[in-house]
Design a protein around this motif. Structure first.
Motif, PDB file in Angstrom:
ATOM      1  N   LYS A   1     -31.224  95.722  17.860  1.00 13.72           N
ATOM      2  CA  LYS A   1     -31.898  95.001  18.944  1.00 13.72           C
ATOM      3  C   LYS A   1     -33.283  94.506  18.575  1.00 13.72           C
ATOM      4  O   LYS A   1     -33.739  93.495  19.083  1.00 13.72           O
ATOM      5  CB  LYS A   1     -31.995  95.894  20.175  1.00 13.72           C
TER       6      LYS A   1
ATOM      7  N   ARG B   1     -15.315  87.691  15.489  1.00 12.41           N
ATOM      8  CA  ARG B   1     -15.395  88.926  14.711  1.00 12.41           C
ATOM      9  C   ARG B   1     -14.008  89.509  14.499  1.00 12.41           C
ATOM     10  O   ARG B   1     -13.226  89.627  15.425  1.00 12.41           O
ATOM     11  CB  ARG B   1     -16.228  89.976  15.447  1.00 12.41           C
ATOM     12  N   GLY B   2     -13.740  89.924  13.294  1.00 10.85           N
ATOM     13  CA  GLY B   2     -12.452  90.545  13.030  1.00 10.85           C
ATOM     14  C   GLY B   2     -11.359  89.527  12.804  1.00 10.85           C
ATOM     15  O   GLY B   2     -10.456  89.754  12.025  1.00 10.85           O
TER      16      GLY B   2
ATOM     17  N   PHE C   1     -25.553 101.153  27.704  1.00  6.17           N
ATOM     18  CA  PHE C   1     -26.184  99.871  27.980  1.00  6.17           C
ATOM     19  C   PHE C   1     -27.706  99.953  27.962  1.00  6.17           C
ATOM     20  O   PHE C   1     -28.373  98.979  27.661  1.00  6.17           O
ATOM     21  CB  PHE C   1     -25.677  99.295  29.301  1.00  6.17           C
TER      22      PHE C   1
ATOM     23  N   PHE D   1     -12.800 104.066  24.037  1.00  4.26           N
ATOM     24  CA  PHE D   1     -11.974 104.570  22.946  1.00  4.26           C
ATOM     25  C   PHE D   1     -12.760 105.159  21.787  1.00  4.26           C
ATOM     26  O   PHE D   1     -12.192 105.824  20.930  1.00  4.26           O
ATOM     27  CB  PHE D   1     -11.046 103.469  22.435  1.00  4.26           C
ATOM     28  N   HIS D   2     -14.050 104.857  21.715  1.00  6.63           N
ATOM     29  CA  HIS D   2     -14.793 105.429  20.591  1.00  6.63           C
ATOM     30  C   HIS D   2     -15.906 106.362  21.016  1.00  6.63           C
ATOM     31  O   HIS D   2     -16.112 107.392  20.398  1.00  6.63           O
ATOM     32  CB  HIS D   2     -15.353 104.310  19.716  1.00  6.63           C
TER      33      HIS D   2
ATOM     34  N   LEU E   1     -24.576  91.134  14.598  1.00  8.77           N
ATOM     35  CA  LEU E   1     -24.657  92.528  15.061  1.00  8.77           C
ATOM     36  C   LEU E   1     -25.954  93.171  14.579  1.00  8.77           C
ATOM     37  O   LEU E   1     -25.992  94.360  14.308  1.00  8.77           O
ATOM     38  CB  LEU E   1     -23.455  93.323  14.548  1.00  8.77           C
TER      39      LEU E   1
ATOM     40  N   ASP F   1     -13.870 106.042  12.506  1.00  6.77           N
ATOM     41  CA  ASP F   1     -14.060 107.011  13.584  1.00  6.77           C
ATOM     42  C   ASP F   1     -13.295 108.292  13.261  1.00  6.77           C
ATOM     43  O   ASP F   1     -12.082 108.259  13.074  1.00  6.77           O
ATOM     44  CB  ASP F   1     -13.545 106.400  14.894  1.00  6.77           C
TER      45      ASP F   1
ATOM     46  N   PHE G   1      -9.812 109.371  15.079  1.00  7.17           N
ATOM     47  CA  PHE G   1      -8.589 108.584  15.167  1.00  7.17           C
ATOM     48  C   PHE G   1      -7.874 108.494  13.833  1.00  7.17           C
ATOM     49  O   PHE G   1      -8.498 108.485  12.785  1.00  7.17           O
ATOM     50  CB  PHE G   1      -8.905 107.182  15.696  1.00  7.17           C
TER      51      PHE G   1
ATOM     52  N   ARG H   1     -17.043  87.614  20.012  1.00  2.00           N
ATOM     53  CA  ARG H   1     -16.130  88.734  19.832  1.00  2.00           C
ATOM     54  C   ARG H   1     -14.779  88.270  19.287  1.00  2.00           C
ATOM     55  O   ARG H   1     -14.118  88.969  18.545  1.00  2.00           O
ATOM     56  CB  ARG H   1     -15.934  89.428  21.184  1.00  2.00           C
ATOM     57  N   ASN H   2     -14.405  87.043  19.709  1.00  3.03           N
ATOM     58  CA  ASN H   2     -13.142  86.519  19.195  1.00  3.03           C
ATOM     59  C   ASN H   2     -13.231  86.107  17.739  1.00  3.03           C
ATOM     60  O   ASN H   2     -12.224  86.060  17.041  1.00  3.03           O
ATOM     61  CB  ASN H   2     -12.714  85.312  20.037  1.00  3.03           C
TER      62      ASN H   2
ATOM     63  N   LYS I   1     -17.548  97.326  16.514  1.00  2.00           N
ATOM     64  CA  LYS I   1     -18.070  96.054  17.008  1.00  2.00           C
ATOM     65  C   LYS I   1     -17.685  94.930  16.067  1.00  2.00           C
ATOM     66  O   LYS I   1     -17.358  93.832  16.499  1.00  2.00           O
ATOM     67  CB  LYS I   1     -19.594  96.127  17.124  1.00  2.00           C
TER      68      LYS I   1
ATOM     69  N   GLY J   1     -14.588  93.191  16.607  1.00  2.00           N
ATOM     70  CA  GLY J   1     -14.473  92.328  17.773  1.00  2.00           C
ATOM     71  C   GLY J   1     -14.047  93.049  19.035  1.00  2.00           C
ATOM     72  O   GLY J   1     -13.536  92.425  19.952  1.00  2.00           O
ATOM     73  N   LEU J   2     -14.244  94.366  19.089  1.00  2.00           N
ATOM     74  CA  LEU J   2     -13.875  95.096  20.310  1.00  2.00           C
ATOM     75  C   LEU J   2     -14.916  94.859  21.396  1.00  2.00           C
ATOM     76  O   LEU J   2     -16.093  94.680  21.110  1.00  2.00           O
ATOM     77  CB  LEU J   2     -13.783  96.595  20.025  1.00  2.00           C
ATOM     78  N   SER J   3     -14.463  94.905  22.650  1.00  2.00           N
ATOM     79  CA  SER J   3     -15.400  94.697  23.750  1.00  2.00           C
ATOM     80  C   SER J   3     -16.174  95.984  24.017  1.00  2.00           C
ATOM     81  O   SER J   3     -15.801  97.051  23.573  1.00  2.00           O
ATOM     82  CB  SER J   3     -14.638  94.271  24.997  1.00  2.00           C
ATOM     83  N   HIS J   4     -17.257  95.842  24.794  1.00  2.00           N
ATOM     84  CA  HIS J   4     -18.087  97.002  25.112  1.00  2.00           C
ATOM     85  C   HIS J   4     -17.271  98.100  25.765  1.00  2.00           C
ATOM     86  O   HIS J   4     -17.437  99.279  25.472  1.00  2.00           O
ATOM     87  CB  HIS J   4     -19.215  96.592  26.047  1.00  2.00           C
TER      88      HIS J   4
ATOM     89  N   GLU K   1      -6.076  98.894  16.167  1.00  2.00           N
ATOM     90  CA  GLU K   1      -7.232  98.433  16.900  1.00  2.00           C
ATOM     91  C   GLU K   1      -7.792  97.153  16.304  1.00  2.00           C
ATOM     92  O   GLU K   1      -8.259  96.270  17.014  1.00  2.00           O
ATOM     93  CB  GLU K   1      -8.291  99.519  16.855  1.00  2.00           C
TER      94      GLU K   1
ATOM     95  N   HIS L   1      -5.447  91.710  15.885  1.00  2.00           N
ATOM     96  CA  HIS L   1      -5.669  90.841  17.046  1.00  2.00           C
ATOM     97  C   HIS L   1      -4.501  89.911  17.341  1.00  2.00           C
ATOM     98  O   HIS L   1      -4.545  89.160  18.291  1.00  2.00           O
ATOM     99  CB  HIS L   1      -6.921  89.980  16.832  1.00  2.00           C
TER     100      HIS L   1
END
Lengths: 323, 352
Positions: free
Chosen positions: A69, A97-98, B171, B260-261, A66, A113, A116, A94-95, B248, B251-254, A124, A127
């Motif tokens: 850029k 991570r976490g 993006f 949600f955020h 992460l 956040d 929430f 992504r799978n 991120k 492991g959450l998707s974009h 959240e 998994h």
């Protein structure tokens, strides 16, 4: 017990080989991490120590892929349970991570956040199967010493220590095999730091994940770490076992001197304004500041392993390793 | 939801009052079929420009009546449209009177109205217009159009604005550039002329439901561009926040992160912007109707009720009750602004 580690894992959980990271600027690229090599085993607490700007957080972020850029992983491998994550696509990352690797950040207030509740955050980060979601969430909360009722509360209503416990619960909930703690106690007071540290230690002993503990506090690292890696300007200059060996590298000695307060002469600011990228190919990274430098130091110094676990990036290491 | 109301009440009594006030307005327009004593196109041909009807408790001989009543009126001066009451007979005010069957939103039928009086007398709470139609009934029916246009229009343009701005901001890169240039093209046109020219692209002889949909579409196509720009800016800053990095790392998707955020964190601004832009749609519809390009007679909207007034200057002096549509627009506008201001603070968990 639901949170026991799975069996049949590779022994080396996190392994980093020859990792180099660059920051791409307009015309030049600045090296951020240079030739990082180490492995963290199951149940180990590997502490990374270094001053700010030495690349500790960049290393943590490259492990979960992460990085911002403008940062680019130039070469190297990052193996998680034997799988090189630099080669896989974003979706499979992504799978990971976490699930297999989770990270606890520095300032919990900023990393939760504000909109929430704690319960939403935990849900959240979960998994696994939906059926035992509630159960596992309250179990994770219980494990970090929080009440289940905390789920209805918003982050700003909690104290810093509680927030950090929530972050730890979020990191724990999927039983990851690797936990990275990026300066988890920096924003906390001394007593809370103690509590969080003992909590992390308890978790390590119980679930034996590979723990990468990043801190700038060498004293703390000496106390809890099974091994310590000293970072300087994007390099790991030394890896040693606290209590068993004394650090050898001149920079490690300076750091140690700041704890013991013996060596007041050495507590000088390390020059930061010089980019070392021009010199990196020519001399030792610590050349400018080193008191023990000699002509031989004006070349690239490789990381010299004493065994598979400890080593030092210094030319004199061969002569005097044992203390 | 109940908590939210409670917080709103504690935060600002005025905004809490505004909320209820607006709810009453929406409720009244929704149930116009029951609440209005007359249908919107029901004409009293002998009673144009009739002033608001006086409701009496004492008759001409001084007797008290428990049930309020009205007198029938007859034209006193046909040129200046003045009326006098005919005291020979009293017409008591009746509740839940039976009348011609009306459909409530195509589904339910009703033949009972909340109140009314027997013919030939009429009850005109806010007077009548040049065709002898009851303004009170027309305002209720007109509110249905004006208020729903604003809600649907706001919904469409905010969905467009949020999605475009969110995607562009999150993006970045070429997607951002393309979308933002499109938005800028839309923004360079003055919105009023854009509205008129968009309307001019379509024929004038459309059915009322077509015109209604057309107006909603035109208004929402104009409104989303500015919002998209602002949301993009907000997303640009929110996506650099630490909690997005944390999300991120979980492991959450974009899409999940965006939905949600990032979007919820723009709500502090966009909720306010939504409530503040609602009046813009009411006014936009009024402007089109005023020019005869909006909702056509006999269908009422607050805009065209007002426009029938502006066409005739004499009315301003002699039948000022026709300006009530303007006051309705004004009141709704103020209440939306008050509510929007308070909602921003109330929706932020840090203020709880």
């Amino acid at each position: 017990m639901c949170l026991t580690p799975k069996t049949g894992r590779m022994e080396r959980m996190l392994e980093i080989k020859n990792l180099s990271v660059l920051r791409i600027e307009r015309k030049k690229s600045v090296p951020i991490l240079n030739d990082i090599n180490f492995a963290v085993k199951e149940g180990e607490m590997f502490c990374l120590v270094g001053e700010s700007g030495s690349g500790k957080t960049s290393l943590a972020l490259s492990i979960i892929r992460l990085l911002p850029k403008s940062f680019k992983i130039a070469y190297g491998e990052i193996l998680i349970n034997g799988k090189n994550i630099l080669g896989i696509n974003e979706r499979s990352m992504r799978n990971i991570r976490g699930k297999e690797i989770s990270i606890i950040f520095q300032d919990p207030a900023a990393y939760l956040d504000p909109l929430f509740t704690i319960g939403t955050h935990l849900q959240e980060s979960f998994h696994g199967k939906m059926a035992n979601k509630k159960e596992l969430i309250s179990l994770a909360l219980q494990e970090v010493g929080l009440d289940s009722e905390i789920q209805t509360v918003y982050p700003h209503q909690l104290s810093g220590g509680q927030q950090q416990r929530v972050m730890i619960a979020m990191a724990l909930i999927n039983k990851p095999s690797i936990i990275i703690a990026d300066e988890p106690t920096t924003a906390l007071d001394v007593l809370t730091t103690r509590q969080i540290i003992s909590l992390l230690n308890a978790i390590r002993l119980k679930h034996s994940p590979a723990m990468l503990f990043i801190t700038h506090d060498l004293e703390l690292a000496m106390e809890i770490g099974t091994r310590i890696g000293i970072m300087y300007r994007g390099n790991i200059v030394e890896i040693f076992r606290p209590g068993v060996q004394k650090p050898y590298h001149p920079y490690s000695k300076i750091l140690l001197g700041t704890i013991e307060r013996k060596n007041s002469k050495l507590v000088v600011g390390v020059e930061k304004n010089k980019f070392y990228n021009e010199q990196i190919s020519q001399v030792c990274v610590f050349f400018d500041m080193c008191d023990e430098k000699e002509e031989n130091c004006k070349k690239i110094i490789p990381f010299i392993w004493h065994n598979n676990e400890t080593g030092v990036r210094c030319i004199k290491s061969g002569r005097n390793t044992q203390v | 939801m109940r908590k939210l109301l409670h917080r709103l009440k504690n935060h600002s009594r005025l905004a809490y009052f505004s909320l209820w006030f607006l709810l009453v307005f929406y409720f009244a327009s929704f149930f116009a079929d029951i609440l209005a004593p007359y249908h919107f196109d029901h004409q009293f041909r002998n009673k144009p420009y009739h002033p608001p009807t006086k409701i009496h408790f004492f008759d001409s001989r001084g007797h008290f009546h428990i049930r309020p009543f009205v007198y029938n009126t007859v034209v006193d001066d046909p040129v200046f449209k003045t009326y006098r009451e005919d005291h020979s007979k009293i017409y008591p005010l009746k509740f839940f009177v039976r009348g011609k069957e009306r459909k409530i939103f195509f589904f339910f039928k009703t033949d009972r109205y909340l109140f009314g009086v027997d013919q030939p007398a009429g009850i005109f709470l806010f007077g009548t217009d040049n065709y002898g139609r009851d303004i009170f009934s027309r305002l209720l029916y007109g509110g249905r159009i004006s208020l729903s246009i604003s809600l649907i229009g706001v919904f469409i343009s905010f969905s467009l604005g949020m999605i475009t701005g969110g995607i562009a901001g999150y993006f970045g890169g070429i997607i951002d550039q393309t979308l933002m240039r499109l938005v800028e093209i839309l923004m360079v046109f003055p919105s009023f002329y854009l509205m008129l020219s968009l309307r001019a692209m379509f024929p004038l002889n459309l059915s009322s439901i077509q015109v209604y949909l057309l107006i909603v579409l035109i208004l929402s196509l104009i409104g989303w561009a500015g919002l998209a720009r602002i949301i993009r800016g907000m997303v640009l800053s929110i996506k650099e926040e630490d909690y997005i990095l944390a999300a991120k790392s979980l492991g959450l998707s974009h899409w999940k992160i965006l939905l949600f955020h990032i979007f919820p964190n723009t709500f502090s601004y966009s909720i306010t912007a939504i409530t503040i832009s609602v009046p813009g749609y009411i006014i936009g519809e009024a402007a089109l109707s005023l020019l005869g390009l909006g909702i056509q007679e006999p269908y009422p909207s607050w805009g065209n009720i007002l426009s029938s007034t502006i066409g005739n200057l004499r009315v301003l002096g002699d039948a000022p009750w026709l300006l009530l549509a303007g006051i309705f627009i004004f009141v709704v506008l103020i209440n939306f602004n008050l509510l929007g201001d308070a909602l921003r603070n109330v929706l932020d968990p840090k203020n709880w």
